[in-house]
Write a protein that holds these residues in place. Structure first.
Motif, PDB file in Angstrom:
ATOM      1  N   ALA A  81       0.855  -1.188   0.000  1.00 17.72           N
ATOM      2  CA  ALA A  81       0.000   0.000   0.000  1.00 17.72           C
ATOM      3  C   ALA A  81       0.888   1.234   0.000  1.00 17.72           C
ATOM      4  O   ALA A  81       2.053   1.190   0.415  1.00 17.72           O
ATOM      5  N   SER A  82       0.322   2.354  -0.475  1.00 20.06           N
ATOM      6  CA  SER A  82       1.072   3.606  -0.571  1.00 20.06           C
ATOM      7  C   SER A  82       0.302   4.739   0.086  1.00 20.06           C
ATOM      8  O   SER A  82      -0.936   4.705   0.168  1.00 20.06           O
ATOM      9  N   ASN A  83       1.046   5.748   0.540  1.00 24.87           N
ATOM     10  CA  ASN A  83       0.410   6.894   1.174  1.00 24.87           C
ATOM     11  C   ASN A  83       1.304   8.124   1.033  1.00 24.87           C
ATOM     12  O   ASN A  83       2.530   8.005   0.972  1.00 24.87           O
ATOM     13  N   TYR A  84       0.679   9.298   0.949  1.00 21.99           N
ATOM     14  CA  TYR A  84       1.429  10.550   0.913  1.00 21.99           C
ATOM     15  C   TYR A  84       1.708  11.034   2.334  1.00 21.99           C
ATOM     16  O   TYR A  84       0.886  10.865   3.241  1.00 21.99           O
ATOM     17  N   VAL A  85       2.882  11.646   2.506  1.00 24.96           N
ATOM     18  CA  VAL A  85       3.298  12.175   3.805  1.00 24.96           C
ATOM     19  C   VAL A  85       3.556  13.665   3.654  1.00 24.96           C
ATOM     20  O   VAL A  85       4.291  14.087   2.752  1.00 24.96           O
ATOM     21  N   GLN A  86       2.957  14.477   4.547  1.00 24.49           N
ATOM     22  CA  GLN A  86       3.244  15.905   4.619  1.00 24.49           C
ATOM     23  C   GLN A  86       3.633  16.224   6.062  1.00 24.49           C
ATOM     24  O   GLN A  86       2.842  16.055   6.980  1.00 24.49           O
ATOM     25  N   LEU A  87       4.872  16.682   6.245  1.00 27.67           N
ATOM     26  CA  LEU A  87       5.415  16.826   7.585  1.00 27.67           C
ATOM     27  C   LEU A  87       4.923  18.079   8.295  1.00 27.67           C
ATOM     28  O   LEU A  87       4.890  18.134   9.527  1.00 27.67           O
TER      29      LEU A  87
END
Length: 378
Positions: A81-87
């Motif tokens: 599975a994939s996911n976007y990360v915004q810190l």
């Protein structure tokens, strides 16, 4: 048309669709079966399909959806599975300093063997990343993968005082994939916990840039699966020719994912084009990705006839898997030079009695003087 006849026709159509779908599914590779199965389970919410995020100060943690492990999944075959990360929510710089991945029981959330971790990739949008840092000449020069963790290297941190800078509201794209080499009779749900360590804008941290290098071996494009290959020719049999297959610019084909025979072998690959050294570079860190049965991966200075460093790999003794992949980390760094020729040298020992698949790559991190000057207004 009478309703009974309509129902009969619809029933036949449905039956044919089910039969065709079943035949189509059974004809898929193990990797593609995992994709179909995972998509159905997540879309129908038969297992937990959500990412669970906790972005605390200096540590971004997220837990993957549940993955069903219901048989053997070799490297690069398992559910993923994939996911976007915004810190952060603003464009102030943050500094990436480390990456971690853990396997856990999907129901109890307790740690389980990291044998269920294939890899965790961290990609970035190079157009947005380099444009935001004023380095547009770097766009498109390399595949935009920052790093990859894998079975045997589930933790990777930069040396003290170094990190990869990025704007906090830029996005990272994280993909995590499962693995199961040893347990054919299993029905078990696993999750992956991914952690990204970061610091807020810190003038004391020096910037690193990443360069990905990997072993690429030539194969016969007219008859790619012909056996045996000549060990002395450093040729390979590709696992497949659709993925991880490259043209060397002269019409010759290279594979970054190949088959190894039983026993010990050594593979060498020139990486000068991947390194793209236009001036001397100082290496401070390297994450290493290999498959089971690798015994070492060496960054080798062919001009000086000596290794820059060797990552020693420890395999499981009684099953298939990796206990440890040695990483490289140095505050002082090691210099690489424009006028030198460099190779990756991978040694393997396939003790399984059958052919296995292989890869070998390094994610190299060099001090970025150009970016350091830009960030400090020089």
């Amino acid at each position: 048309m009478a309703k009974p006849k309509i129902y009969k026709i619809l029933g036949v159509v449905l039956l044919l669709a089910v039969v065709a779908g079943t035949i189509g599914y059974l004809s898929l590779s193990n990797r593609h079966k995992a994709i179909v199965k995972t998509t159905v389970l997540h879309k129908l919410h038969l297992v937990d399909a959500e990412w669970h995020v906790n972005n605390a100060e200096s540590h971004y943690k997220m837990v993957s959806p549940s993955f069903l492990i219901d048989g053997i999944y070799k490297s690069m075959e398992g559910p993923k599975a994939s996911n976007y990360v915004q810190l952060s929510q603003d464009s102030a710089l943050v500094w990436l300093t480390g990456f971690h991945v853990r396997a856990m029981d999907a129901k109890t959330k307790q740690p389980v063997s990291n044998d269920f971790i294939c890899h965790m990739n961290v990609d970035f949008n190079d157009v947005k990343y380099y444009t935001g840092l004023g380095l547009t000449d770097r766009i498109g020069t390399q595949y935009p993968r920052m790093t990859s963790l894998s079975h045997g290297m589930e933790d990777f941190s930069f040396p003290a005082g170094y990190g990869v800078p990025m704007k906090g509201n830029d996005l990272l794209f994280v993909t995590t994939q499962t693995l199961n080499h040893n347990l054919p009779d299993i029905n078990f749900q696993v999750k992956h916990e991914v952690t990204i360590d970061y610091a807020k804008n810190d003038q004391q941290i020096k910037p690193l840039m990443c360069r990905t290098v990997f072993v690429m071996l030539p194969y016969d494009k007219r008859d790619p699966y012909k056996e045996p290959t000549d060990p002395g020719a450093n040729e390979c049999i590709p696992v497949e020719t659709k993925n991880h297959s490259y043209d060397d610019g002269n019409g010759n084909m290279l594979s970054g994912h190949w088959v190894i025979p039983v026993g010990k072998n050594t593979y060498r690959s020139n990486i000068d084009k991947q390194l793209q050294i236009t001036d001397s570079l100082r290496l401070h860190a390297a994450a290493v990705h290999v498959h089971p049965f690798t015994t070492s991966l060496t960054l080798f200075d062919k001009t000086a006839n000596k290794p820059i460093f060797t990552s020693h790999v420890i395999n499981h003794k009684k099953s298939i898997g990796l206990d440890k992949i040695e990483q490289f980390s140095s505050e002082d760094g090691i210099w690489l030079y424009k006028n030198h020729e460099y190779e990756l040298v991978e040694t393997v020992n396939n003790t399984s009695g059958i052919q296995q698949d292989m890869m070998g790559s390094m994610f190299l991190f060099f001090y970025d003087r150009e970016l350091d000057d830009k960030l400090n207004g020089k």
